[in-house]
Design a protein around this motif. Structure first.
Motif, PDB file in Angstrom:
ATOM      1  N   ILE A  15       0.904  -1.685   0.124  1.00 46.36           N
ATOM      2  CA  ILE A  15      -0.331   0.139  -0.040  1.00 46.36           C
ATOM      3  C   ILE A  15       0.761   1.223   0.248  1.00 46.36           C
ATOM      4  CG2 ILE A  15      -1.377   1.765   1.123  1.00 46.36           C
ATOM      5  CD1 ILE A  15      -2.939  -1.397   2.329  1.00 46.36           C
ATOM      6  N   PHE A  16       2.043   0.910   0.605  1.00 45.09           N
ATOM      7  CA  PHE A  16       2.772   1.841   1.104  1.00 45.09           C
ATOM      8  C   PHE A  16       3.453   2.966  -0.385  1.00 45.09           C
ATOM      9  CE2 PHE A  16       6.692   3.992   1.668  1.00 45.09           C
ATOM     10  CZ  PHE A  16       6.576   5.308   2.290  1.00 45.09           C
ATOM     11  N   THR A  17       3.698   1.621  -1.264  1.00 42.71           N
ATOM     12  CA  THR A  17       4.212   1.577  -2.774  1.00 42.71           C
ATOM     13  C   THR A  17       3.969   2.481  -3.768  1.00 42.71           C
ATOM     14  OG1 THR A  17       4.512  -0.422  -2.699  1.00 42.71           O
ATOM     15  CG2 THR A  17       6.855   0.617  -2.318  1.00 42.71           C
ATOM     16  N   ALA A  18       2.192   1.559  -3.534  1.00 44.80           N
ATOM     17  CA  ALA A  18       1.189   1.920  -4.596  1.00 44.80           C
ATOM     18  C   ALA A  18       1.428   3.951  -4.045  1.00 44.80           C
ATOM     19  CB  ALA A  18       0.458   0.827  -4.335  1.00 44.80           C
ATOM     20  N   ARG A  19       0.838   3.880  -3.428  1.00 39.61           N
ATOM     21  CA  ARG A  19       0.680   5.407  -2.684  1.00 39.61           C
ATOM     22  C   ARG A  19       1.581   6.771  -3.308  1.00 39.61           C
ATOM     23  NH1 ARG A  19      -2.960   5.235   2.736  1.00 39.61           N
ATOM     24  NH2 ARG A  19      -3.950   4.490   2.125  1.00 39.61           N
ATOM     25  N   HIS A  20       3.224   5.958  -2.461  1.00 40.94           N
ATOM     26  CA  HIS A  20       4.090   6.773  -2.667  1.00 40.94           C
ATOM     27  C   HIS A  20       5.345   6.702  -3.763  1.00 40.94           C
ATOM     28  CE1 HIS A  20       2.690   8.804   1.185  1.00 40.94           C
ATOM     29  NE2 HIS A  20       2.011   6.895   1.301  1.00 40.94           N
ATOM     30  N   PHE A  21       5.165   5.742  -4.585  1.00 45.54           N
ATOM     31  CA  PHE A  21       6.270   5.849  -5.631  1.00 45.54           C
ATOM     32  C   PHE A  21       5.937   5.196  -6.883  1.00 45.54           C
ATOM     33  CE2 PHE A  21       8.274   4.976  -1.783  1.00 45.54           C
ATOM     34  CZ  PHE A  21       9.944   4.291  -1.715  1.00 45.54           C
ATOM     35  N   ASP A  22       5.897   5.176  -7.903  1.00 44.36           N
ATOM     36  CA  ASP A  22       5.749   5.162  -8.833  1.00 44.36           C
ATOM     37  C   ASP A  22       7.050   3.918  -9.509  1.00 44.36           C
ATOM     38  OD1 ASP A  22       4.667   7.551  -9.274  1.00 44.36           O
ATOM     39  OD2 ASP A  22       5.898   8.736 -10.865  1.00 44.36           O
ATOM     40  N   LYS A  23       6.014   2.770 -10.633  1.00 47.03           N
ATOM     41  CA  LYS A  23       6.247   1.854 -10.761  1.00 47.03           C
ATOM     42  C   LYS A  23       7.799   2.137 -11.613  1.00 47.03           C
ATOM     43  CE  LYS A  23       2.287  -0.318 -11.708  1.00 47.03           C
ATOM     44  NZ  LYS A  23       1.805  -1.267 -12.417  1.00 47.03           N
ATOM     45  N   PRO A  24       9.037   0.923 -11.091  1.00 46.92           N
ATOM     46  CA  PRO A  24      10.247   1.912 -11.949  1.00 46.92           C
ATOM     47  C   PRO A  24      10.368   1.924 -13.067  1.00 46.92           C
ATOM     48  CG  PRO A  24      10.514   0.082 -10.678  1.00 46.92           C
ATOM     49  CD  PRO A  24       9.030  -0.097 -10.605  1.00 46.92           C
ATOM     50  N   SER A  25       9.508   1.482 -14.403  1.00 55.34           N
ATOM     51  CA  SER A  25       8.844   1.180 -15.783  1.00 55.34           C
ATOM     52  C   SER A  25       8.923   2.614 -15.856  1.00 55.34           C
ATOM     53  CB  SER A  25       8.532   0.063 -15.829  1.00 55.34           C
ATOM     54  OG  SER A  25       7.008  -0.105 -15.448  1.00 55.34           O
ATOM     55  N   ARG A  26       8.313   3.156 -15.084  1.00 58.63           N
ATOM     56  CA  ARG A  26       7.433   4.453 -15.169  1.00 58.63           C
ATOM     57  C   ARG A  26       8.414   5.848 -14.962  1.00 58.63           C
ATOM     58  NH1 ARG A  26       1.664   5.317 -14.413  1.00 58.63           N
ATOM     59  NH2 ARG A  26       1.734   5.207 -16.761  1.00 58.63           N
ATOM     60  N   CYS A  27       9.563   5.877 -14.043  1.00 56.01           N
ATOM     61  CA  CYS A  27       9.902   6.664 -14.280  1.00 56.01           C
ATOM     62  C   CYS A  27      10.567   6.776 -15.137  1.00 56.01           C
ATOM     63  CB  CYS A  27      11.854   5.789 -12.983  1.00 56.01           C
ATOM     64  SG  CYS A  27      11.105   5.318 -11.165  1.00 56.01           S
ATOM     65  N   LYS A  28      10.927   8.797 -15.134  1.00 55.78           N
ATOM     66  CA  LYS A  28      11.438   9.732 -15.911  1.00 55.78           C
ATOM     67  C   LYS A  28      12.656   9.650 -16.206  1.00 55.78           C
ATOM     68  CE  LYS A  28       6.392  10.942 -17.324  1.00 55.78           C
ATOM     69  NZ  LYS A  28       5.406  11.474 -16.518  1.00 55.78           N
ATOM     70  N   ASN A  29      13.335   9.825 -14.345  1.00 58.17           N
ATOM     71  CA  ASN A  29      14.818  10.777 -15.030  1.00 58.17           C
ATOM     72  C   ASN A  29      15.714   9.450 -13.460  1.00 58.17           C
ATOM     73  OD1 ASN A  29      14.579  11.844 -12.587  1.00 58.17           O
ATOM     74  ND2 ASN A  29      13.795  13.296 -14.359  1.00 58.17           N
ATOM     75  N   LEU A  30      17.369   9.968 -14.242  1.00 58.15           N
ATOM     76  CA  LEU A  30      18.222   9.132 -12.820  1.00 58.15           C
ATOM     77  C   LEU A  30      17.388  10.168 -11.710  1.00 58.15           C
ATOM     78  CD1 LEU A  30      19.930   7.169 -12.453  1.00 58.15           C
ATOM     79  CD2 LEU A  30      22.138   8.896 -12.858  1.00 58.15           C
ATOM     80  N   VAL A  31      17.375  10.858 -11.359  1.00 55.69           N
ATOM     81  CA  VAL A  31      16.929  11.536 -10.218  1.00 55.69           C
ATOM     82  C   VAL A  31      16.176  10.879  -9.451  1.00 55.69           C
ATOM     83  CG1 VAL A  31      16.225  14.040  -9.129  1.00 55.69           C
ATOM     84  CG2 VAL A  31      18.355  14.238 -10.597  1.00 55.69           C
ATOM     85  N   GLN A  32      14.677  11.058 -10.005  1.00 60.17           N
ATOM     86  CA  GLN A  32      13.838  10.653  -9.205  1.00 60.17           C
ATOM     87  C   GLN A  32      13.878   8.416  -8.974  1.00 60.17           C
ATOM     88  OE1 GLN A  32      10.773  10.003 -12.571  1.00 60.17           O
ATOM     89  NE2 GLN A  32       8.705   9.383 -11.021  1.00 60.17           N
ATOM     90  N   ILE A  33      14.447   7.825  -9.680  1.00 59.77           N
ATOM     91  CA  ILE A  33      15.224   6.538  -9.465  1.00 59.77           C
ATOM     92  C   ILE A  33      15.769   6.595  -7.820  1.00 59.77           C
ATOM     93  CG2 ILE A  33      16.683   4.363  -9.687  1.00 59.77           C
ATOM     94  CD1 ILE A  33      14.335   4.809 -11.745  1.00 59.77           C
ATOM     95  N   GLN A  34      16.827   7.633  -8.021  1.00 60.70           N
ATOM     96  CA  GLN A  34      17.492   7.832  -6.813  1.00 60.70           C
ATOM     97  C   GLN A  34      16.373   8.086  -5.679  1.00 60.70           C
ATOM     98  OE1 GLN A  34      20.430   9.875  -8.105  1.00 60.70           O
ATOM     99  NE2 GLN A  34      22.140   8.604  -9.513  1.00 60.70           N
ATOM    100  N   PHE A  35      15.818   8.604  -5.831  1.00 62.33           N
ATOM    101  CA  PHE A  35      15.226   9.479  -4.664  1.00 62.33           C
ATOM    102  C   PHE A  35      14.251   8.268  -4.285  1.00 62.33           C
ATOM    103  CE2 PHE A  35      10.471  10.300  -2.663  1.00 62.33           C
ATOM    104  CZ  PHE A  35      11.425  11.304  -2.114  1.00 62.33           C
ATOM    105  N   TYR A  36      13.568   7.370  -5.203  1.00 58.56           N
ATOM    106  CA  TYR A  36      13.204   6.021  -4.457  1.00 58.56           C
ATOM    107  C   TYR A  36      14.065   5.104  -3.879  1.00 58.56           C
ATOM    108  CZ  TYR A  36       8.954   7.883  -7.241  1.00 58.56           C
ATOM    109  OH  TYR A  36       8.110   8.516  -7.803  1.00 58.56           O
ATOM    110  N   LEU A  37      14.873   5.529  -4.380  1.00 62.85           N
ATOM    111  CA  LEU A  37      16.403   3.807  -4.145  1.00 62.85           C
ATOM    112  C   LEU A  37      16.334   4.530  -2.684  1.00 62.85           C
ATOM    113  CD1 LEU A  37      18.582   3.366  -7.003  1.00 62.85           C
ATOM    114  CD2 LEU A  37      16.872   1.403  -5.665  1.00 62.85           C
ATOM    115  N   LYS A  38      16.517   5.970  -2.567  1.00 55.56           N
ATOM    116  CA  LYS A  38      16.932   6.089  -1.308  1.00 55.56           C
ATOM    117  C   LYS A  38      15.762   5.704  -0.247  1.00 55.56           C
ATOM    118  CE  LYS A  38      19.138   8.346   1.884  1.00 55.56           C
ATOM    119  NZ  LYS A  38      20.075   8.226   2.628  1.00 55.56           N
ATOM    120  N   GLU A  39      14.367   6.393  -0.299  1.00 52.48           N
ATOM    121  CA  GLU A  39      13.363   6.020   0.116  1.00 52.48           C
ATOM    122  C   GLU A  39      13.253   4.804   0.439  1.00 52.48           C
ATOM    123  OE1 GLU A  39      11.500   8.389   1.980  1.00 52.48           O
ATOM    124  OE2 GLU A  39      12.355   9.644   0.959  1.00 52.48           O
ATOM    125  N   LEU A  40      13.265   3.731   0.025  1.00 54.25           N
ATOM    126  CA  LEU A  40      12.890   2.769  -0.410  1.00 54.25           C
ATOM    127  C   LEU A  40      13.541   1.810   0.620  1.00 54.25           C
ATOM    128  CD1 LEU A  40      11.386   0.059  -0.897  1.00 54.25           C
ATOM    129  CD2 LEU A  40      12.066  -0.326  -2.388  1.00 54.25           C
TER     130      LEU A  40
END
Length: 83
Positions: A15-40
């Motif tokens: 539930i947390f990841t569905a609300r707060h994260f985009d799926k990896p395939s929907r990420c548009k740039n490296l900064v977004q991915i790195q943010f999600y990696l840190k949060e996760l």
């Protein structure tokens, strides 16, 4: 920890990841991915400390984000060094 508690933690993580994260395939740039990696990573650490248990799905999602990060980095590398 009982099976019920483990399932509840898995559900809460989903539930947390569905609300707060985009799926990896929907990420548009490296900064977004790195943010999600840190949060996760922080969420995984929180689960370790509070419950002494981390659902396998958290590590699977972390792996997916890492793979996508590697893809972005490789693309950037190819663009930088292509003739």
């Amino acid at each position: 920890m009982s099976k019920f508690e483990k399932r509840q933690l898995e559900k809460d993580l989903r539930i947390f990841t569905a609300r707060h994260f985009d799926k990896p395939s929907r990420c548009k740039n490296l900064v977004q991915i790195q943010f999600y990696l840190k949060e996760l990573t922080l969420k995984i650490e929180e689960f370790k400390i509070r419950f002494n248990y981390v659902p396998d799905s958290a590590y699977t999602l972390l792996s997916d984000y890492n793979a996508m990060q590697n893809k972005f980095i490789f693309r950037k590398f190819r663009r930088s060094y292509s003739w």
